[in-house]
Scaffold this active site. Sequence first.
Site, PDB file in Angstrom:
ATOM      1  N   LYS A 244      -8.915  14.409   3.624  1.00 36.57           N
ATOM      2  CA  LYS A 244      -7.972  13.170   3.957  1.00 36.57           C
ATOM      3  C   LYS A 244      -7.260  13.232   5.308  1.00 36.57           C
ATOM      4  CE  LYS A 244      -6.406  14.401  -0.311  1.00 36.57           C
ATOM      5  NZ  LYS A 244      -6.437  12.386  -0.833  1.00 36.57           N
ATOM      6  N   ARG A 245      -5.931  12.053   5.408  1.00 35.25           N
ATOM      7  CA  ARG A 245      -4.988  12.091   6.509  1.00 35.25           C
ATOM      8  C   ARG A 245      -4.164  13.413   6.424  1.00 35.25           C
ATOM      9  NH1 ARG A 245      -5.193   8.085  10.667  1.00 35.25           N
ATOM     10  NH2 ARG A 245      -3.555   9.534  11.892  1.00 35.25           N
TER      11      ARG A 245
ATOM     12  N   LYS B 112     -14.559   8.472  -5.336  1.00 36.23           N
ATOM     13  CA  LYS B 112     -15.448   9.230  -4.898  1.00 36.23           C
ATOM     14  C   LYS B 112     -15.768  10.402  -4.925  1.00 36.23           C
ATOM     15  CE  LYS B 112     -14.061   6.423  -0.312  1.00 36.23           C
ATOM     16  NZ  LYS B 112     -12.832   6.032   0.799  1.00 36.23           N
TER      17      LYS B 112
ATOM     18  N   THR C  63      -8.776   7.271  -2.677  1.00 37.80           N
ATOM     19  CA  THR C  63      -9.718   6.427  -3.088  1.00 37.80           C
ATOM     20  C   THR C  63     -10.630   7.457  -3.088  1.00 37.80           C
ATOM     21  OG1 THR C  63      -9.771   5.514  -0.801  1.00 37.80           O
ATOM     22  CG2 THR C  63      -9.297   3.767  -2.901  1.00 37.80           C
TER      23      THR C  63
ATOM     24  N   HIS D 280       0.622  -1.238   0.312  1.00 37.71           N
ATOM     25  CA  HIS D 280      -0.278   0.454   0.086  1.00 37.71           C
ATOM     26  C   HIS D 280       0.841   1.292   0.242  1.00 37.71           C
ATOM     27  CE1 HIS D 280      -3.980  -1.592   0.186  1.00 37.71           C
ATOM     28  NE2 HIS D 280      -3.637  -2.254   1.235  1.00 37.71           N
TER      29      HIS D 280
ATOM     30  N   LYS E 193       1.321  14.105   1.353  1.00 39.00           N
ATOM     31  CA  LYS E 193      -0.383  14.551   0.716  1.00 39.00           C
ATOM     32  C   LYS E 193      -0.640  16.301   0.785  1.00 39.00           C
ATOM     33  CE  LYS E 193      -3.315  10.571   2.494  1.00 39.00           C
ATOM     34  NZ  LYS E 193      -3.483  10.023   1.550  1.00 39.00           N
TER      35      LYS E 193
END
Length: 842
Positions: A569-570, A681, A677, A378, A575
Amino acid sequence: MAKPLSDQERRKQISVRGLAGVENVADLKTNFNRHLHFTLVKDRNVATKRDYYFALANTVRDHLVGRWIRTQQHYYEKDPKRVYYLSLEFYMGRTLQNTMVNLGLESACDEAIYQLGLDMEELQDIEEDAGLGNGGLGRLAACFLDSMASLGLAAYGYGIRYEFGIFNQKVVNGWQVEEADDWLRYGNPWEKARPEYMRPVHFYGRVQHTAEGVKWVDTQVVLALPYDTPVPGYRNNIVNTMRLWSAKAPCDFNLKDFNVGGYIQAVLDRNLAENISRVLYPNDNFFEGKELRLKQEYFVVAATLQDIIRRFKASKFGSTEFVRIDLSTLPDKVAIQLNDTHPALAIPELMRILVDVEKLSWEKAWDIVIRTCAYTNHTVLPEALERWPVDLFQNLLPRHLEIIYEINRRHMERITQLYPGDVDRMRRMSLIEEGDVKKINMAHLCIVGSHAVNGVARIHSDIIKSTVFKDFYEMDPHKFQNKTNGITPRRWLVMCNPGLADVIAERIGEDYIRDLDQLKKLLDFVDDEALIRDVAKVKQENKLKFAAHLEEHYKVKINSDSMFDIHVKRIHEYKRQLLNCLHIITLYNRIKKEPNKKWTPRTIMIGGKAAPGYHTAKMIIKLITSIGDVVNNDPVVGDRLKVIFLENYRVTLAEKVIPAADLSEQISTAGTEASGTGNMKFMLNGALTIGTMDGANVEMAEEAGEENLFIFGMRVDDVEALDKKGYDAMSYYNRIPELKQAVDQISGGFFSPDHPGLFKDLVNMLMHHDRFKVFADYEDYIQCQDKVSALYKDTKAWTKKVIHNIAGCGKFSSDRTISQYAREIWGMEPNLEKIAAPDDPR
């Protein structure tokens, strides 16, 4: 502003649920009242909202139980190959509404609850999220369970029943504060304890090599108590099982101390054993090498493998004489999928069972293990890869350390034969990393012990083969595969966005819900004025509804005609929430400079949890909230720009915010986000993506047409080239005036007037050791955001791109992902047939 329709009111107007059966409604009301009666104790005649929720949950659960029993009978009769999905995280969210959707009960329940004078949304809001995961990895596992049931696969999810899931996030004075998530405090109506399947798990002790074989003795025992949760497929009457283990101390735990008067202490010490399933480690993409975490990893694996072998040996229904003794056929009947390296100990544990307990030869056992196990990777971030100190293993799992050493010895022999004299390659490929502290590389163990290794998006799988696991790919290219992630359209469209689900169903029918590729048919309607209008209208309704939610829960008033620009998101440097911050500041400075210009109004929302020990991530949250304080209180800006930090982002909040989003921020540095993911969405729910060519964004651009996304920034090759050349943040800072201004405002205390030096560390990181190269993508990001603002002014052109995106979502269904796992890794065939419902004659 007109009050937006509630989901319940809207469902009454739409068709995608089918009509509520009248008899069904009457039955539901009867059963609801019966459950309510049993819920209320004799001395309490007034029901609370929670009593009503439990009565409804138990009523819906009644519809699951018969299907659940029949499904398991069906598997025992057919004896199919079974797949076991091993994961330390299952981020399930709420269960009630998802169950109603999958069983086709939603309209009938709505009508029954309405007739009883209750509010369905109020009841749903009482349910706690099952937050047994951190983010993408745990939510993926939940989507996979839904798809495995919907595709008729005999599948079992195995994990840990954490007493405390991912912490609840409070924001106090702009700082994240963690609160324990006591999600089981009122009980959980969806689970069933199964004490009859309790299993012992051993720790510590020592190894004896005897004439009869190897024995692991003098161990400490902890009991694993299973709790089963039903997992319904979509309207096919199949109900699979998620089994989560809870740690219990055995009755005689330390009670030998009783003789010396230590009885009280002995009973209190039971907690030491039971701590194993107490709390989820709250780290996403970061390895924390604590003994308790290793105990959790072995605990779930040891309990699960005993269960797998028990079921394998006795898997003919109602037959006492048919018991499989010969474990050589295990790979024909069992597939074990390791969700990341967390359950990697399944490999040495299965070896231990086959060699020490079942007395198979090493060669025979190893062949069984490899053919049974498969590994999903992952992440490629080095800090996320698990490397356990050998000393810790020696103490906690001495037999497993011996087995890993033997696996490694044979692995090294093979490398020597294939690459004679290549000592450097042996060092790189060893399961044991030499250094100040000897460590076991769990990813290497997974690759060597599996027949299939997959990444979770095409670009990620390519990176694995060309960089992190290049040596392993060269040696065993046949093992490596790609399985691009997906999401379940049941939860992430039908359930959370019924208005859009219905608009789509009106055009192409309802079959797309179980075959998302059918969304391609929407391309025939891309110029259809009515569809364009309907899609825009649903989005506007969702925005009104979310604006009302924000007003109620956050006491902020927002302009629902503004663009909802969402980054959830986290919180993690890779990110790049900081890149978003720089855009906000740039936008703010531009509005201040030209207040009379026609700006496209934006409400920028950022949400996500920071790991409690991750200082930089917590500082990023403080920066976001501090920027918001300045921007939101500046009268010159008004409602043209608002910045909101969405507190306590979780599955249930995602189900509200994603349908309301106009713009989805997917802006990680190319080559760092394995898949993503959330990006899928947003795409399915009619948001446009601004993103880098990273993870699944690459395939999303392919499916929808790159011209229908806002792609910016460096590609993977550019990042590599910049690494070779040396990334110099200062050169961008000096060359780009707007960037310099924004950075100077952060470092000079413009956003923290009471504490001017507050963000010095963040700025220092950005300037001198930013692994994720925020400044390198700044200019392109800002220009791309300008294109976004320009297009948003043209509602029709914007909505056409939205329709192209929705039409391109077919590939990103977890049904497609799971079908590929089944056929290409597990050797199983999905089956779309319905089985008979419990009330049908067989």
